[in-house]
Design a protein around this motif. Structure first.
Motif, PDB file in Angstrom:
ATOM      1  N   ARG A 389       0.841  -1.195   0.000  1.00 42.70           N
ATOM      2  CA  ARG A 389       0.000   0.000   0.000  1.00 42.70           C
ATOM      3  C   ARG A 389       0.885   1.257   0.000  1.00 42.70           C
ATOM      4  N   PRO A 390       0.584   2.234  -0.857  1.00 48.05           N
ATOM      5  CA  PRO A 390       1.367   3.477  -0.843  1.00 48.05           C
ATOM      6  C   PRO A 390       1.267   4.166   0.519  1.00 48.05           C
ATOM      7  N   LYS A 391       2.247   5.004   0.815  1.00 50.15           N
ATOM      8  CA  LYS A 391       2.280   5.683   2.108  1.00 50.15           C
ATOM      9  C   LYS A 391       2.006   7.183   1.998  1.00 50.15           C
ATOM     10  N   GLU A 392       1.958   7.725   0.772  1.00 45.12           N
ATOM     11  CA  GLU A 392       1.764   9.158   0.611  1.00 45.12           C
ATOM     12  C   GLU A 392       0.310   9.550   0.865  1.00 45.12           C
ATOM     13  N   PRO A 393       0.089  10.807   1.303  1.00 44.59           N
ATOM     14  CA  PRO A 393      -1.290  11.285   1.504  1.00 44.59           C
ATOM     15  C   PRO A 393      -2.133  11.096   0.250  1.00 44.59           C
ATOM     16  N   GLY A 394      -3.376  10.691   0.445  1.00 45.80           N
ATOM     17  CA  GLY A 394      -4.259  10.432  -0.691  1.00 45.80           C
ATOM     18  C   GLY A 394      -4.041   9.059  -1.275  1.00 45.80           C
ATOM     19  N   LEU A 395      -2.837   8.770  -1.698  1.00 39.99           N
ATOM     20  CA  LEU A 395      -2.529   7.470  -2.299  1.00 39.99           C
ATOM     21  C   LEU A 395      -2.667   6.337  -1.288  1.00 39.99           C
ATOM     22  N   LYS A 396      -2.384   6.627  -0.024  1.00 40.39           N
ATOM     23  CA  LYS A 396      -2.504   5.575   0.986  1.00 40.39           C
ATOM     24  C   LYS A 396      -3.959   5.171   1.216  1.00 40.39           C
ATOM     25  N   ALA A 397      -4.897   6.001   0.749  1.00 40.94           N
ATOM     26  CA  ALA A 397      -6.316   5.672   0.881  1.00 40.94           C
ATOM     27  C   ALA A 397      -6.842   4.858  -0.301  1.00 40.94           C
ATOM     28  N   LEU A 398      -5.995   4.602  -1.296  1.00 36.74           N
ATOM     29  CA  LEU A 398      -6.428   3.814  -2.450  1.00 36.74           C
ATOM     30  C   LEU A 398      -6.804   2.405  -2.009  1.00 36.74           C
ATOM     31  N   ARG A 399      -7.967   1.935  -2.452  1.00 37.20           N
ATOM     32  CA  ARG A 399      -8.426   0.597  -2.094  1.00 37.20           C
ATOM     33  C   ARG A 399      -7.897  -0.461  -3.051  1.00 37.20           C
ATOM     34  N   THR A 400      -7.265  -0.043  -4.133  1.00 41.83           N
ATOM     35  CA  THR A 400      -6.530  -0.960  -4.994  1.00 41.83           C
ATOM     36  C   THR A 400      -5.447  -0.183  -5.722  1.00 41.83           C
ATOM     37  N   ILE A 401      -4.374  -0.892  -6.061  1.00 40.34           N
ATOM     38  CA  ILE A 401      -3.309  -0.300  -6.879  1.00 40.34           C
ATOM     39  C   ILE A 401      -3.090  -1.144  -8.131  1.00 40.34           C
ATOM     40  N   ARG A 402      -4.041  -1.998  -8.431  1.00 41.94           N
ATOM     41  CA  ARG A 402      -3.904  -2.902  -9.567  1.00 41.94           C
ATOM     42  C   ARG A 402      -4.008  -2.168 -10.903  1.00 41.94           C
ATOM     43  N   GLU A 403      -3.552  -2.839 -11.951  1.00 44.37           N
ATOM     44  CA  GLU A 403      -3.891  -2.433 -13.301  1.00 44.37           C
ATOM     45  C   GLU A 403      -5.272  -2.985 -13.628  1.00 44.37           C
ATOM     46  N   LEU A 404      -6.025  -2.250 -14.429  1.00 42.06           N
ATOM     47  CA  LEU A 404      -7.368  -2.674 -14.786  1.00 42.06           C
ATOM     48  C   LEU A 404      -7.326  -3.917 -15.666  1.00 42.06           C
ATOM     49  N   GLN A 405      -8.335  -4.788 -15.470  1.00 44.07           N
ATOM     50  CA  GLN A 405      -8.495  -5.989 -16.278  1.00 44.07           C
ATOM     51  C   GLN A 405      -9.922  -6.054 -16.805  1.00 44.07           C
ATOM     52  N   GLU A 406     -10.075  -6.653 -17.972  1.00 46.94           N
ATOM     53  CA  GLU A 406     -11.408  -6.869 -18.511  1.00 46.94           C
ATOM     54  C   GLU A 406     -12.232  -7.688 -17.525  1.00 46.94           C
ATOM     55  N   GLY A 407     -13.446  -7.244 -17.267  1.00 48.20           N
ATOM     56  CA  GLY A 407     -14.336  -7.941 -16.349  1.00 48.20           C
ATOM     57  C   GLY A 407     -14.407  -7.335 -14.966  1.00 48.20           C
ATOM     58  N   MET A 408     -13.520  -6.406 -14.644  1.00 48.87           N
ATOM     59  CA  MET A 408     -13.594  -5.716 -13.357  1.00 48.87           C
ATOM     60  C   MET A 408     -14.767  -4.732 -13.349  1.00 48.87           C
ATOM     61  N   VAL A 409     -15.395  -4.572 -12.191  1.00 48.78           N
ATOM     62  CA  VAL A 409     -16.325  -3.466 -11.972  1.00 48.78           C
ATOM     63  C   VAL A 409     -15.735  -2.612 -10.853  1.00 48.78           C
ATOM     64  N   ILE A 410     -15.532  -1.342 -11.144  1.00 53.01           N
ATOM     65  CA  ILE A 410     -14.854  -0.457 -10.202  1.00 53.01           C
ATOM     66  C   ILE A 410     -15.565   0.890 -10.190  1.00 53.01           C
ATOM     67  N   THR A 411     -15.616   1.513  -9.021  1.00 48.88           N
ATOM     68  CA  THR A 411     -16.242   2.828  -8.933  1.00 48.88           C
ATOM     69  C   THR A 411     -15.247   3.911  -9.340  1.00 48.88           C
ATOM     70  N   VAL A 412     -15.760   4.953  -9.949  1.00 49.29           N
ATOM     71  CA  VAL A 412     -14.984   6.160 -10.247  1.00 49.29           C
ATOM     72  C   VAL A 412     -15.650   7.282  -9.470  1.00 49.29           C
ATOM     73  N   GLU A 413     -14.981   7.796  -8.443  1.00 51.16           N
ATOM     74  CA  GLU A 413     -15.627   8.745  -7.533  1.00 51.16           C
ATOM     75  C   GLU A 413     -14.686   9.863  -7.086  1.00 51.16           C
TER      76      GLU A 413
END
Length: 500
Positions: A389-413
């Motif tokens: 998990r990243p440690k920088e402000p904002g980035l540490k709140a990311l719930r994933t750091i993956r690259e996108l894959q076909e078939g994923m459902v992800i929120t954009v908010e």
């Protein structure tokens, strides 16, 4: 009188859960083969139990444990489930109910009902688990049970492995199942996607209904009530995906407003922005949608400024999404767009590249850009083993750091908020104070915030936005003035990025 809904609850395809089981067994067999392990044993899960309110006999509304729901689709409490890795056969184990159940809670269903309903190979009672699994085990020695145990990187809690009084009669594996089952859940099938789409459709419709009925002097909880009524009355959704966030005025800067200590009870004032984060759940599969709009139906110049900054980030990210794209880069892109928009209006000053280095974006958007969505609002799998998990402000709140894959459902908010607990230290810091136009920022101290959230499906060469809410400011104003949704036509002039 015409119904305010064009939707009706769809039939639930139970073969979806059979497909989920087959997908898991295929992945497990591949893993075991590559590890030179025998293709024997059982996936063994325990379903959820009904819970009472503290020491009372008040039974809380039951919702099935998510992994069990994914594999079996069982709505009733007290079940166990097993899948034979060697044969792929599936077993359900139902609680043996007392005769009084029929008096107080209704007809006791025969085992054949559950076999047909949930499309499994065999249904027995929970007190028969040991004998049934021993009888069907093809190997020597004790049957091997693959139990669910692992960390949920969103909640930081561990999944609960199945428990039996006679567990000593089995060998157990606590490490193999969890990461493989998570990877299965990350990629959605067409049948899963159809339920997520329906949850989005009824939720989008309910958000529009709230926009139409919102009025100055109402209470926040009345907006919540309108939403809940619509998704249940017309959508058949007894459950929400999460506790509703109905924030107005400065409450809209509270990221998880709506909890017990902040119960959606403020009065809506003329000039407020509303930030409504609400999503329906249908047959376990959810939606997660946020709409922001002026409660009086007309954007002020300041509201236009912030709203359009967030909308540009939202739209740009979605336009860039496709397999192979880094989610970390998408988060940074949203930050940059919001910072550039604030700079154009002189709320912040200086070089945006320098702001990015100092992580100024996290002052205005402290949360992550989005998260996986499915049976859970924060579907698991954001961080696989070995991902840090990243440690920088904002980035540490990311719930994933993956690259996108076909078939994923992800929120954009993406969002832009004016939170004193973040702004005050940043405006006093020697590293970041130079970026703020103190006079203009002070005008927004009680503004609250704006968030725009859609649920997005990653396709083979791009993505599809599953959410169907008004997003452009002219669309929102038209709907709040009584126009039908979707709107029939686009007005000739839609540039309202400046104030009136």
């Amino acid at each position: 009188m015409a119904s305010p809904s064009s939707l009706s609850p769809p039939e639930v395809p139970m073969e979806m859960h059979a497909e989920n089981r087959a997908k898991l067994i295929k992945a497990l067999r591949l893993h075991l083969s590559s590890s030179s392990r025998p293709l024997q044993g059982f996936v063994f899960l325990q379903g959820g139990e009904e819970q009472t309110r503290y020491c009372t006999d008040h039974i809380e509304l039951f919702r099935q444990e998510s992994y069990f729901a994914y594999l079996f689709g069982v709505r009733e409490p007290g079940f166990y489930g097993a899948i034979d890795i060697a044969t792929g056969k599936s077993f359900l184990f139902a609680p043996r109910l007392d005769a009084d159940y029929a008096v107080w809670l209704g007809k006791i269903k025969p085992l054949s009902y559950f076999k047909e309903m949930y499309m499994v190979n065999m249904v027995c009672y929970t007190d028969e688990i040991v004998g049934v699994l021993h009888d069907h085990y093809g190997g020597s020695g004790k049957p091997l049970l693959f139990l669910l145990h692992g960390l949920n990187t969103d909640s930081n809690k561990f999944s609960k492995p199945a428990q039996l009084e006679e567990m000593e009669k089995f060998d157990t594996d606590l490490s193999t199942l969890h990461p493989i089952l998570i990877e299965c859940r990350i990629i959605k099938s067409d049948l899963e996607l159809a339920l997520i789409q329906y949850a989005n459709d009824i939720s989008s419709e309910a958000h529009v209904e709230v926009m139409r009925k919102a009025r100055v002097d109402m209470k926040e909880y009345q907006l919540e009530s309108i939403f809940l009524h619509h998704i249940y009355m017309y959508g058949g959704c007894r459950h929400c995906s999460y506790t509703c966030i109905c924030a107005t005025g400065d409450n809209s800067a509270v990221l998880h407003y709506g909890h017990a200590a902040a119960p959606n009870d403020r009065t809506l004032n003329d000039g407020d922005m509303a930030l409504l984060d609400m999503g329906a759940e249908y047959h376990f599969y959810g939606s997660d949608i946020t709409c922001s709009f002026p409660v009086n139906g007309n954007f002020t110049s300041d509201q236009l400024l912030i709203y359009n900054a967030v909308l540009k980030a939202h739209n740009t990210v979605i336009s860039m999404m496709k397999p192979g794209v880094s989610w970390v880069n998408m988060h940074k892109l949203a930050e940059r767009i919001i910072l550039e928009s604030l700079k154009i209006e002189d709320l912040i000053l200086g070089d945006v590249d320098d702001m990015m280095v100092e992580r100024l974006g996290a002052v205005f958007m402290p949360h992550g850009l989005g998260h996986f969505l499915g049976i859970d609002t924060h579907d698991p799998g954001g961080y696989a083993k070995g991902m840090e998990r990243p440690k920088e402000p904002g980035l540490k709140a990311l719930r994933t750091i993956r690259e996108l894959q076909e078939g994923m459902v992800i929120t954009v908010e993406p969002g832009c908020y004016f939170i004193d607990a973040l702004l005050d230290p940043a405006m006093q810091s020697s590293n970041t104070s130079k970026f703020f136009n103190q006079e203009k920022i002070s005008r927004f101290k009680s503004f609250g915030g704006v968030r725009i959230e859609s649920d997005v499906y990653v396709t083979c060469n791009g993505c599809k936005n599953l959410t169907k809410c008004p997003r452009e400011t002219w669309e929102i104003e038209a709907v709040m003035a009584g126009a039908p949704w979707p709107l029939d036509k686009i007005p000739a002039h839609t540039d309202n990025t400046r104030g009136r």
